[in-house]
Design a protein around this motif. Structure first.
Motif, PDB file in Angstrom:
ATOM      1  N   LEU A 132     -27.610 -12.165 -96.817  1.00 31.61           N
ATOM      2  CA  LEU A 132     -28.898 -11.649 -96.362  1.00 31.61           C
ATOM      3  C   LEU A 132     -28.778 -10.207 -95.865  1.00 31.61           C
ATOM      4  O   LEU A 132     -29.707  -9.408 -96.015  1.00 31.61           O
ATOM      5  N   ASN A 133     -27.636  -9.881 -95.290  1.00 30.79           N
ATOM      6  CA  ASN A 133     -27.454  -8.560 -94.700  1.00 30.79           C
ATOM      7  C   ASN A 133     -26.981  -7.543 -95.742  1.00 30.79           C
ATOM      8  O   ASN A 133     -27.724  -6.639 -96.142  1.00 30.79           O
ATOM      9  N   VAL A 134     -25.757  -7.687 -96.205  1.00 36.30           N
ATOM     10  CA  VAL A 134     -25.192  -6.708 -97.145  1.00 36.30           C
ATOM     11  C   VAL A 134     -25.761  -6.890 -98.550  1.00 36.30           C
ATOM     12  O   VAL A 134     -26.016  -5.910 -99.257  1.00 36.30           O
ATOM     13  N   GLY A 135     -25.965  -8.146 -98.959  1.00 38.02           N
ATOM     14  CA  GLY A 135     -26.523  -8.385-100.286  1.00 38.02           C
ATOM     15  C   GLY A 135     -27.876  -7.727-100.468  1.00 38.02           C
ATOM     16  O   GLY A 135     -28.189  -7.190-101.545  1.00 38.02           O
ATOM     17  N   ALA A 136     -28.686  -7.736 -99.413  1.00 35.64           N
ATOM     18  CA  ALA A 136     -30.003  -7.107 -99.500  1.00 35.64           C
ATOM     19  C   ALA A 136     -29.899  -5.600 -99.707  1.00 35.64           C
ATOM     20  O   ALA A 136     -30.769  -4.992-100.341  1.00 35.64           O
ATOM     21  N   LEU A 137     -28.836  -4.994 -99.187  1.00 35.12           N
ATOM     22  CA  LEU A 137     -28.643  -3.552 -99.388  1.00 35.12           C
ATOM     23  C   LEU A 137     -28.410  -3.224-100.855  1.00 35.12           C
ATOM     24  O   LEU A 137     -28.913  -2.216-101.370  1.00 35.12           O
ATOM     25  N   TYR A 138     -27.618  -4.054-101.524  1.00 30.62           N
ATOM     26  CA  TYR A 138     -27.380  -3.842-102.957  1.00 30.62           C
ATOM     27  C   TYR A 138     -28.689  -3.912-103.735  1.00 30.62           C
ATOM     28  O   TYR A 138     -28.944  -3.091-104.631  1.00 30.62           O
ATOM     29  N   ILE A 139     -29.511  -4.889-103.396  1.00 27.15           N
ATOM     30  CA  ILE A 139     -30.799  -5.035-104.085  1.00 27.15           C
ATOM     31  C   ILE A 139     -31.692  -3.832-103.800  1.00 27.15           C
ATOM     32  O   ILE A 139     -32.374  -3.312-104.689  1.00 27.15           O
ATOM     33  N   LEU A 140     -31.675  -3.357-102.557  1.00 31.24           N
ATOM     34  CA  LEU A 140     -32.544  -2.247-102.176  1.00 31.24           C
ATOM     35  C   LEU A 140     -32.170  -0.960-102.901  1.00 31.24           C
ATOM     36  O   LEU A 140     -33.036  -0.276-103.456  1.00 31.24           O
ATOM     37  N   TYR A 141     -30.878  -0.619-102.916  1.00 33.92           N
ATOM     38  CA  TYR A 141     -30.472   0.694-103.423  1.00 33.92           C
ATOM     39  C   TYR A 141     -30.120   0.719-104.908  1.00 33.92           C
ATOM     40  O   TYR A 141     -30.126   1.797-105.511  1.00 33.92           O
ATOM     41  N   LEU A 142     -29.824  -0.429-105.501  1.00 37.77           N
ATOM     42  CA  LEU A 142     -29.436  -0.437-106.915  1.00 37.77           C
ATOM     43  C   LEU A 142     -30.564  -0.898-107.836  1.00 37.77           C
ATOM     44  O   LEU A 142     -30.359  -1.012-109.038  1.00 37.77           O
ATOM     45  N   THR A 143     -31.728  -1.166-107.274  1.00 41.87           N
ATOM     46  CA  THR A 143     -32.888  -1.577-108.071  1.00 41.87           C
ATOM     47  C   THR A 143     -34.076  -0.677-107.699  1.00 41.87           C
ATOM     48  O   THR A 143     -33.990   0.104-106.743  1.00 41.87           O
ATOM     49  N   PRO A 144     -35.205  -0.815-108.383  1.00 37.05           N
ATOM     50  CA  PRO A 144     -36.386   0.002-108.036  1.00 37.05           C
ATOM     51  C   PRO A 144     -37.047  -0.381-106.715  1.00 37.05           C
ATOM     52  O   PRO A 144     -38.067   0.203-106.349  1.00 37.05           O
ATOM     53  N   LEU A 145     -36.490  -1.342-105.991  1.00 33.87           N
ATOM     54  CA  LEU A 145     -37.113  -1.789-104.740  1.00 33.87           C
ATOM     55  C   LEU A 145     -37.226  -0.641-103.740  1.00 33.87           C
ATOM     56  O   LEU A 145     -38.202  -0.564-102.984  1.00 33.87           O
ATOM     57  N   TYR A 146     -36.239   0.250-103.723  1.00 34.60           N
ATOM     58  CA  TYR A 146     -36.277   1.368-102.774  1.00 34.60           C
ATOM     59  C   TYR A 146     -37.511   2.241-103.011  1.00 34.60           C
ATOM     60  O   TYR A 146     -38.246   2.569-102.071  1.00 34.60           O
ATOM     61  N   GLN A 147     -37.752   2.623-104.264  1.00 34.39           N
ATOM     62  CA  GLN A 147     -38.919   3.435-104.580  1.00 34.39           C
ATOM     63  C   GLN A 147     -40.208   2.688-104.265  1.00 34.39           C
ATOM     64  O   GLN A 147     -41.163   3.254-103.727  1.00 34.39           O
ATOM     65  N   HIS A 162     -36.557  -7.147 -91.784  1.00 38.73           N
ATOM     66  CA  HIS A 162     -35.511  -7.961 -92.402  1.00 38.73           C
ATOM     67  C   HIS A 162     -34.122  -7.472 -91.995  1.00 38.73           C
ATOM     68  O   HIS A 162     -33.253  -8.285 -91.637  1.00 38.73           O
ATOM     69  N   PHE A 163     -33.907  -6.175 -92.025  1.00 38.58           N
ATOM     70  CA  PHE A 163     -32.574  -5.662 -91.710  1.00 38.58           C
ATOM     71  C   PHE A 163     -32.226  -5.858 -90.233  1.00 38.58           C
ATOM     72  O   PHE A 163     -31.059  -6.070 -89.906  1.00 38.58           O
ATOM     73  N   VAL A 164     -33.216  -5.807 -89.358  1.00 38.37           N
ATOM     74  CA  VAL A 164     -32.945  -6.102 -87.947  1.00 38.37           C
ATOM     75  C   VAL A 164     -32.523  -7.561 -87.787  1.00 38.37           C
ATOM     76  O   VAL A 164     -31.500  -7.869 -87.158  1.00 38.37           O
ATOM     77  N   LEU A 165     -33.318  -8.469 -88.365  1.00 40.00           N
ATOM     78  CA  LEU A 165     -33.030  -9.899 -88.223  1.00 40.00           C
ATOM     79  C   LEU A 165     -31.728 -10.275 -88.925  1.00 40.00           C
ATOM     80  O   LEU A 165     -30.918 -11.039 -88.381  1.00 40.00           O
ATOM     81  N   ALA A 166     -31.532  -9.757 -90.153  1.00 44.07           N
ATOM     82  CA  ALA A 166     -30.304 -10.072 -90.893  1.00 44.07           C
ATOM     83  C   ALA A 166     -29.081  -9.482 -90.196  1.00 44.07           C
ATOM     84  O   ALA A 166     -28.017 -10.106 -90.149  1.00 44.07           O
ATOM     85  N   GLY A 167     -29.228  -8.273 -89.643  1.00 42.45           N
ATOM     86  CA  GLY A 167     -28.117  -7.658 -88.916  1.00 42.45           C
ATOM     87  C   GLY A 167     -27.756  -8.445 -87.670  1.00 42.45           C
ATOM     88  O   GLY A 167     -26.579  -8.638 -87.366  1.00 42.45           O
ATOM     89  N   TYR A 168     -28.783  -8.918 -86.967  1.00 39.98           N
ATOM     90  CA  TYR A 168     -28.514  -9.724 -85.775  1.00 39.98           C
ATOM     91  C   TYR A 168     -27.863 -11.046 -86.164  1.00 39.98           C
ATOM     92  O   TYR A 168     -26.892 -11.477 -85.529  1.00 39.98           O
ATOM     93  N   LEU A 169     -28.396 -11.689 -87.195  1.00 41.49           N
ATOM     94  CA  LEU A 169     -27.850 -12.973 -87.635  1.00 41.49           C
ATOM     95  C   LEU A 169     -26.389 -12.826 -88.053  1.00 41.49           C
ATOM     96  O   LEU A 169     -25.543 -13.668 -87.702  1.00 41.49           O
TER      97      LEU A 169
END
Length: 270
Positions: A132-147, A162-169
């Motif tokens: 949820l934490n690091v995997g979501a970063l790959y999806i964000l930056y390597l796909t069009p999700l960032y744009q 999401h990143f706050v909650l995933a980072g805390y978890l």
């Protein structure tokens, strides 16, 4: 249209600031209640939780939002605050322990039972938290999700949350001081932490070498600087989490040894 989208994003992040302040206020009220009942609550916990909330407020501030929209380096600094440094500081404040101490015994028992249920145990497992934490970063930056996130205010705000909650978890699953009877053993958590460090480093190198996120209006120098910020900033945060992990493990081991010695001393006279 772009101006309206930006205003909606500012409104959403302002709401997250209010939620953060409300959470901090509830925490302080809980600490005051503990002191009125003459129960021990270490000052450093309150300071740590307050620092985490302060970092969240800073990350959600108009300046950071503006910088994150205009510059990938600002976006990356915002991510480091939201997903790594603030969650670690808040986790060290032991809000779960404070909650269980502040509610009636029946409510505390129900919360504990819920936390021990199979779905929650699966969600809070270090491997799940890693995805949820690091995997979501790959999806964000390597796909069009960032744009896409910059044209959809709801998605943009949701990603921040999401990143706050995933980072805390993730931080809690690795080194949380709150009670967790079903938490996996030390070696599994340590392996997951090392995997997270490696995954963060690989993502930073991919961004630096191949210019991710692509087609987002950022020049190569900006992307490289942001990738370096992720690489070194992520290393610093995960090193801090590793220190917390070993300190927590050592403290629990020392307490367990003291309890055993005390039990032995009590049994000897009998």
């Amino acid at each position: 249209m772009a101006h309206d989208t930006h205003l909606l994003t500012l409104a959403g992040t302002s709401l997250l600031v209010l939620l953060t302040l409300a959470l901090w206020f509830a925490y302080v009220l809980g600490v005051r209640a503990q002191r009125r009942r003459r129960k021990t609550w270490h000052c450093w916990r309150t300071v740590s939780f307050s620092l985490g909330c302060g970092l969240l407020v800073a990350a959600f501030s108009p300046f950071m939002v503006e910088w994150g929209h205009a510059d990938l380096r600002g976006h990356m600094a915002q991510h480091l605050l939201l997903g790594m440094f603030a969650p670690i500081a808040m986790m060290l404040g032991s809000p779960g322990t404070l909650l269980l101490r502040s509610v009636p015994a029946v409510t505390a028992r129900r919360i504990t039972e819920f936390a021990g249920s199979v779905p929650v145990r699966c969600l809070s497992h270090p491997v799940t938290a890693l995805m949820l934490n690091v995997g979501a970063l790959y999806i964000l930056y390597l796909t069009p999700l960032y744009q896409l996130s910059f044209s959809e205010p709801v998605l943009h705000v949701w990603l921040h949350l999401h990143f706050v909650l995933a980072g805390y978890l993730f931080s809690w699953s690795i080194a949380g001081p709150d009670p967790a009877p079903h938490r996996p053993g030390m070696w599994l958590r340590l392996i997951v932490l090392f995997v997270a460090i490696a995954a963060h480093a690989v993502l930073g190198k991919l961004m630096y070498a191949y210019g991710f996120p692509r087609d987002a209006g950022h020049d190569l120098a900006e992307i490289e600087a942001a990738a370096q910020l992720m690489y070194y900033g992520g290393d610093l945060a995960e090193l801090l989490l590793a220190v917390v992990f070993f300190a927590t493990w050592y403290r629990r081991r020392k307490l367990a040894g003291s309890s055993s010695d005390g039990g032995q001393q009590t049994a000897d006279p009998g």
